[in-house]
Design a protein around this motif. Structure first.
Motif, short mmCIF file in Angstrom:
data_model
loop_
_atom_site.label_atom_id
_atom_site.label_comp_id
_atom_site.label_asym_id
_atom_site.label_seq_id
_atom_site.Cartn_x
_atom_site.Cartn_y
_atom_site.Cartn_z
N ASP A 8 15.86 -1.73 4.70
CA ASP A 8 16.25 -0.99 3.49
C ASP A 8 15.34 -1.32 2.31
OD1 ASP A 8 18.32 0.72 2.19
OD2 ASP A 8 18.50 -1.07 0.92
N GLN A 9 14.90 -2.61 2.26
CA GLN A 9 13.97 -3.04 1.21
C GLN A 9 13.09 -4.15 1.76
OE1 GLN A 9 16.90 -3.87 -2.05
NE2 GLN A 9 15.43 -2.71 -3.27
N ILE A 10 11.88 -4.28 1.23
CA ILE A 10 10.98 -5.35 1.67
C ILE A 10 10.20 -5.87 0.47
CG2 ILE A 10 9.11 -3.74 2.30
CD1 ILE A 10 8.51 -5.62 4.69
N SER A 11 10.09 -7.19 0.40
CA SER A 11 9.39 -7.81 -0.72
C SER A 11 8.72 -9.08 -0.21
CB SER A 11 10.41 -8.15 -1.82
OG SER A 11 9.92 -9.13 -2.69
N PHE A 12 7.56 -9.44 -0.76
CA PHE A 12 6.92 -10.67 -0.30
C PHE A 12 6.46 -11.52 -1.48
CE2 PHE A 12 2.46 -10.02 -1.20
CZ PHE A 12 2.31 -8.65 -1.24
N HIS A 13 6.10 -12.76 -1.15
CA HIS A 13 5.58 -13.68 -2.16
C HIS A 13 4.52 -14.56 -1.49
CE1 HIS A 13 5.70 -15.72 -6.02
NE2 HIS A 13 5.55 -16.86 -5.36
N THR A 14 3.58 -15.01 -2.28
CA THR A 14 2.62 -16.00 -1.78
C THR A 14 2.37 -17.00 -2.91
OG1 THR A 14 0.46 -16.33 -0.74
CG2 THR A 14 0.59 -14.62 -2.44
N SER A 15 1.55 -18.00 -2.64
CA SER A 15 1.31 -19.07 -3.62
C SER A 15 0.57 -18.54 -4.85
CB SER A 15 0.46 -20.16 -2.96
OG SER A 15 -0.73 -19.56 -2.48
N ASN A 16 0.58 -19.34 -5.91
CA ASN A 16 -0.14 -18.95 -7.13
C ASN A 16 -1.63 -19.25 -7.05
OD1 ASN A 16 2.76 -20.03 -8.83
ND2 ASN A 16 2.10 -17.91 -8.58
N HIS A 17 -2.02 -20.00 -6.01
CA HIS A 17 -3.43 -20.36 -5.87
C HIS A 17 -4.00 -19.81 -4.57
CE1 HIS A 17 -1.90 -23.72 -8.47
NE2 HIS A 17 -2.95 -23.31 -9.15
N PHE A 18 -5.29 -19.53 -4.59
CA PHE A 18 -5.97 -19.15 -3.35
C PHE A 18 -7.31 -19.86 -3.28
CE2 PHE A 18 -7.63 -16.08 -6.42
CZ PHE A 18 -8.99 -16.07 -6.13
N PHE A 19 -7.81 -20.00 -2.05
CA PHE A 19 -9.13 -20.56 -1.84
C PHE A 19 -9.97 -19.47 -1.20
CE2 PHE A 19 -12.04 -23.57 0.57
CZ PHE A 19 -12.79 -23.89 -0.56
N ASP A 20 -11.10 -19.17 -1.85
CA ASP A 20 -11.96 -18.09 -1.36
C ASP A 20 -12.81 -18.61 -0.19
OD1 ASP A 20 -14.08 -16.10 -1.12
OD2 ASP A 20 -13.35 -15.35 -3.05
N LEU A 21 -12.87 -17.82 0.87
CA LEU A 21 -13.62 -18.28 2.04
C LEU A 21 -15.13 -18.32 1.79
CD1 LEU A 21 -11.51 -16.71 4.92
CD2 LEU A 21 -11.48 -19.03 4.03
N ARG A 22 -15.59 -17.67 0.70
CA ARG A 22 -17.00 -17.86 0.30
C ARG A 22 -17.23 -19.31 -0.10
NH1 ARG A 22 -19.63 -13.13 -0.03
NH2 ARG A 22 -18.45 -11.35 -0.73
N SER A 23 -16.24 -19.90 -0.79
CA SER A 23 -16.38 -21.30 -1.22
C SER A 23 -16.36 -22.22 -0.01
CB SER A 23 -15.25 -21.69 -2.17
OG SER A 23 -15.17 -20.78 -3.23
N LEU A 24 -15.54 -21.87 0.99
CA LEU A 24 -15.50 -22.68 2.21
C LEU A 24 -16.85 -22.59 2.93
CD1 LEU A 24 -13.77 -24.43 4.13
CD2 LEU A 24 -13.15 -22.33 5.34
N ALA A 25 -17.37 -21.36 3.03
CA ALA A 25 -18.65 -21.16 3.71
C ALA A 25 -19.76 -21.92 2.98
CB ALA A 25 -18.98 -19.67 3.78
#
Ligand code: CAA
Length: 390
Positions: A8-25
């Motif tokens: 009937d309804q769908i909602s999501f959440h994720t963290s306030n921070h992310f790590f860019d895979l360019r930085s990992l590379a």
């Protein structure tokens, strides 16, 4: 008794921070296209020390329980494979943070990335029996692999909440399913480990084999064929996996569709996953939200195929039909704002968050405020986790 049940309804959440895979590379001195193109991932969510599966789950579910009818929620089914307690269900903390009725059943379900689908099917069965009731299904996970392994780039975190009701406003779930279960060691996490063990290439092979077998079992009971589906949602350990899976399914069905037409059947499901990363149990359903919220065409009346996979392994193929008027009941703008407001991490900050404190001495551990969310893990004291609403 109503037989039309679903999301009937769908909602999501994720963290306030992310790590860019360019930085990992950059740190690994490898080509960023290995991640951006090779595995189809750009960013991965990293939970702050005061965010975990409970705070993300409560955030995801918050918009779904604001109406007066939240008292009709008779069950809260919490799917995760990164549980915080061997005994107490994480959903009990969420139940309190959301102020749900005490006349409610709360339980946690586990089978790697599959258990949200088990929860959804159980919810549909409960609602079919008591159509006046609603079931809150939450899937919440933090995907964490060892540093400097092929799995490192496929980390991420996220939670999804779905309200399952009779006469749903988003997606009707069909009763026919095809399963495939097999005792394999492709990905697992013993109780004494914080990170998963994985046989990466083998896991992708089992994923594809399970897809074929679950699909065949689905075909044995459903009247729907490959060509009856306009879009396909897959479990998303990384976006490229869905592309490989869809090509595999197309081949099994000897389709005449072009590669571009096949890509168009899954592209909108991948938009959020590419920048959130793997969220294990939540990933396929964040993919569904991504499809509903990013599709330029009106999906009303169209059939969606779902392939849910949990290592170890259990797979399920099932289907659903998008309900007319669905677009008025989405949280598209909220999700865009959430993703837009996230903060990038430097490599040093990523490593700091990777090593989350996990006190085992029973002492008082106060956790500094980091999250921008409504709920946070404030402390761990005497082995008890203290969650607060801000
Ligand atoms: N530019 C563009 N593409 C590049 C590239 C570059 N510079 N360098 C490499 N690539 C491509 C490769 O050609 C390869 O493409 P194909 O798969 O089409 O051949 C792709 O990038 C991946 O590269 P590798 O084959 O070298 O694979 P890897 O060593 O990076 O590992 C993995 C990939 C095994 C999936 C690894 O990410 C992993 O172990 N992940 C965790 C396990 C996992 O997610 N398994 C999925 C199934 S299990 C499941 O679904 C449950 C779950 O949630 C975990």
């Amino acid at each position: 008794m109503s037989s039309v049940v679903g999301i009937d309804q769908i909602s999501f959440h994720t963290s306030n921070h992310f790590f860019d895979l360019r930085s990992l590379a950059e740190h690994q001195e490898t080509d960023p296209n290995k991640y951006y193109e090779g595995i189809g991932q750009e960013k991965m969510g990293m939970a702050a020390h005061d965010e975990d599966i409970v705070t993300m789950a409560a955030e995801a579910a918050y918009p779904l329980v604001q109406g007066d009818d939240s008292a009709a929620i008779s069950s809260l089914l919490f799917a995760t494979e990164t549980g915080i307690d061997q005994s107490k269900a994480a959903g009990i903390y969420v139940h309190r943070l959301l102020g749900l009725s005490n006349n409610c059943r709360v339980v946690e379900l586990k089978q790697a990335c599959f258990s949200a689908t088990a929860a959804l099917q159980m919810a549909c069965a409960l609602v079919a029996r008591q159509p006046e009731k609603k079931v809150l299904v939450i899937a919440s996970d933090i995907a964490r692999y060892e540093l400097n392994t092929p799995g490192e780039a496929t980390q991420g975190c996220g939670a999804v909440a779905m309200l399952v009701t009779a006469n749903p406003r988003l997606v009707e779930i069909d009763p026919e399913v095809g399963n495939h279960v097999e005792d394999v060691m492709d990905f697992w996490r013993p109780n004494y480990r914080k990170t998963a063990l994985v046989d990466g290439k083998y896991s992708t092979k089992i994923y594809l084999r399970s897809l074929k077998r679950a699909w065949e079992n689905f075909q044995a009971v459903s009247s729907l064929n490959f060509n009856d589906f306009s879009h396909f949602c897959y479990h998303l350990p990384f976006s490229r996996m869905a592309q490989k899976a869809h090509q595999h399914l197309a081949k099994v069905n000897k389709t005449t569709l072009t590669p571009e037409q096949l890509e168009a059947q899954i592209a909108d499901t991948l938009v959020y996953n590419r920048i959130i990363g793997n969220s294990y149990t939540a990933s396929m359903y964040i993919g569904l939200a991504s499809l509903l919220e990013n599709s330029a065409e009106n999906l009303a009346g169209q059939r969606i195929g779902f392939f849910s996979y949990g290592s170890g392994s259990v797979a399920e193929y099932f289907s659903g039909k998008v309900v007319s008027g669905y677009e008025a009941h989405l949280f598209t703008a909220d999700h865009a704002a959430l993703l837009q407001a996230r903060q990038p991490l430097s490599y040093e900050e990523y490593i700091h968050l990777y090593h989350a404190p996990d006190p085992t001495d029973g002492g008082e551990h106060v956790i500094p405020v980091s999250t921008k969310g409504r709920f946070r893990l404030a402390s761990i004291s005497h082995h008890k986790r203290e969650y607060v609403a801000l």
